[in-house]
Motif scaffolding. Structure first.
Motif, mmCIF file in Angstrom:
data_model
loop_
_atom_site.group_PDB
_atom_site.id
_atom_site.type_symbol
_atom_site.label_atom_id
_atom_site.label_comp_id
_atom_site.label_asym_id
_atom_site.label_seq_id
_atom_site.Cartn_x
_atom_site.Cartn_y
_atom_site.Cartn_z
ATOM 1 N N ALA A 1 2.955 34.745 -26.940
ATOM 2 C CA ALA A 1 3.573 33.323 -26.985
ATOM 3 C C ALA A 1 2.538 32.368 -25.993
ATOM 4 C CB ALA A 1 4.995 33.207 -26.500
ATOM 5 N N MET A 2 2.207 32.853 -24.905
ATOM 6 C CA MET A 2 1.408 31.913 -24.117
ATOM 7 C C MET A 2 0.225 31.604 -24.582
ATOM 8 S SD MET A 2 3.151 30.980 -21.756
ATOM 9 C CE MET A 2 1.726 29.918 -20.836
ATOM 10 N N LEU A 3 -0.646 32.756 -25.188
ATOM 11 C CA LEU A 3 -1.995 32.622 -25.829
ATOM 12 C C LEU A 3 -1.985 31.863 -27.026
ATOM 13 C CD1 LEU A 3 -3.720 36.044 -24.868
ATOM 14 C CD2 LEU A 3 -3.742 33.837 -23.551
ATOM 15 N N HIS A 4 -0.867 32.256 -27.727
ATOM 16 C CA HIS A 4 -0.775 31.262 -29.137
ATOM 17 C C HIS A 4 -0.664 30.056 -28.908
ATOM 18 C CE1 HIS A 4 0.991 30.957 -33.266
ATOM 19 N NE2 HIS A 4 1.393 29.791 -32.758
ATOM 20 N N GLY A 5 0.349 29.494 -27.680
ATOM 21 C CA GLY A 5 0.746 28.321 -27.532
ATOM 22 C C GLY A 5 -0.568 27.543 -26.962
ATOM 23 N N ALA A 6 -1.050 27.993 -26.126
ATOM 24 C CA ALA A 6 -2.258 27.588 -25.251
ATOM 25 C C ALA A 6 -3.411 27.323 -26.245
ATOM 26 C CB ALA A 6 -2.795 28.390 -24.194
ATOM 27 N N ASN A 7 -3.550 28.169 -27.085
ATOM 28 C CA ASN A 7 -4.658 27.764 -28.017
ATOM 29 C C ASN A 7 -4.268 26.862 -29.037
ATOM 30 O OD1 ASN A 7 -6.118 29.327 -31.101
ATOM 31 N ND2 ASN A 7 -7.196 28.472 -29.089
ATOM 32 N N GLY A 8 -2.997 26.726 -29.145
ATOM 33 C CA GLY A 8 -2.405 25.590 -30.326
ATOM 34 C C GLY A 8 -2.554 24.278 -29.419
ATOM 35 N N LEU A 9 -2.212 24.411 -28.215
ATOM 36 C CA LEU A 9 -2.430 23.008 -27.385
ATOM 37 C C LEU A 9 -3.857 22.579 -27.153
ATOM 38 C CD1 LEU A 9 0.570 22.750 -26.434
ATOM 39 C CD2 LEU A 9 -0.331 21.925 -24.289
#
Ligand code: HEM
Ligand code: HEM
Lengths: 160, 126
Positions: A108-116
């Motif tokens: 979730a952190m990597l997915h969210g960070a890449n999205g941001l």
């Protein structure tokens, strides 16, 4: 000979620019992505493609992990009422739920960070702003992933 | 809306906006959530104190909003994946969006009572 003084049939008329013809050619417009002397040479990697793929693969796994987590925390067994230190101690006594939470944290952190990262690239137009927003994002992401991992592995049910 | 536009102002654009807004919201929640969970390393009291805010009626309502955001992002994310990888995905993207909205409404109705149970019981007695 006569063609040089009259306008050819395929000449293009541009607003305010007069008529272009073989003798009066339009100025050359550089293609926007031309490689120039200042273009770094070794930038041709597939990073963005792997990022794109990662968003989709992690998304599929996160459907199970996050919706399962919400079901357990907010719906089953009294919903939010039951949550407290004792409840967490019970759950993290099991390596299965520890691994579940660990994988959910990282994905979730990597997915969210890449999205941001994408969102920042889209809206922050000044180079400096973009750079510092991304540095802030990466710092917060590394910190959060590190803290969450540490908490799962060092959890102590008898802390007091 | 400008004539001849296939994307701008249509369902595809609004679902993209909603996907982006919900994604950013969930990320900010997760950041705070890992911080509050880390209090289990401080003391049971510190953790139980912060979890008490989760049981406040207004925060409980925000949790229902979080569920709404995640359910939409998850269902629409699966739709985006289908559009990208399924050969008929682009053709059925609109039908899939309305299916997403339909499933979302059903799941939100089903989640209403369980998620807000705590608030309903504290406000209106047992
Ligand atoms: C529950 C399962 C999830 C699925 C199926 C999913 C799916 C996706 C997909 C496919 C994309 C790429 C969209 C595109 O390229 O146009 C995406 C973007 C994004 N996701 Fe998720 N996601 C999930 C959970 C999460 C979570 C938990 C977070 C936050 C921590 C998150 C934050 C984001 C963000 C910020 C974006 C970027 C949005 C944009 O660029 O417009 N997602 N998601
Ligand atoms: C309001 C809804 C939520 C509640 C009440 C809740 C509750 C909890 C609880 C009690 C824990 C402790 C460990 C456990 O029992 O598994 C936990 C951990 C965790 N939750 Fe949630 N959660 C919620 C939403 C979410 C969402 C939406 C995500 C992901 C996007 C998430 C990601 C995590 C992660 C990664 C951990 C592990 C934290 C760590 O490593 O320290 N949670 N949650």
């Amino acid at each position: 000979m006569s063609a040089e003084t009259s306008t050819p049939a395929d000449a293009v008329e541009l607003a305010g620019a007069g008529t272009y013809s073989p003798d009066n050619p339009a100025p050359v417009i550089e293609p926007p992505r031309t490689r120039t002397k200042s273009t770094p040479r070794a930038t041709r990697t597939n990073f963005e493609m792997y990022g794109w793929l990662f968003m989709r693969l992690s998304g599929i796994v996160l459907v199970v992990l996050v919706l399962g987590h919400l079901l357990i925390q907010l719906v089953l067994d009294g919903g939010v009422t039951k949550i407290g230190f004792a409840f967490v101690a019970g759950r993290w006594a099991s390596p299965f739920w520890q691994m579940w939470d660990l994988l959910m944290l990282w994905l979730a952190m990597l997915h969210g960070a890449n999205g941001l990262r994408t969102v920042i690239n889209d809206y922050a137009e000044r180079d400096n702003t973009r750079f510092w927003l991304k540095m802030l994002l990466y710092t917060a992401t590394v910190f959060t992933v590190f803290l969450g991992t540490l908490v799962i592995f060092t959890f102590d049910p008898n802390i007091q | 809306m400008p004539a001849g536009t296939l994307y701008r102002g249509r369902e595809g654009m609004w679902s993209w906006v909603a996907h982006r807004v919900t994604g950013v919201l969930i990320f900010f929640f997760l950041f705070v959530h890992v911080l509050d969970t880390s209090l289990v390393r401080v003391s049971p009291q510190a953790y139980d104190n912060v979890v008490a805010t989760y049981k406040n009626p207004i925060v409980n309502l925000m949790e229902y909003g979080l569920v709404a955001a995640i359910l939409f992002h998850a269902l629409n994310g699966l739709r985006v994946i289908a559009v990208d990888f399924w050969s008929k995905g682009p053709k059925y993207q609109r039908q899939m969006l309305w299916s997403v909205v339909g499933i979302w409404i059903v799941l939100m109705a089903g989640a209403f009572y369980p998620v807000l149970d705590h608030t309903l019981r504290t406000l209106f007695g047992s």
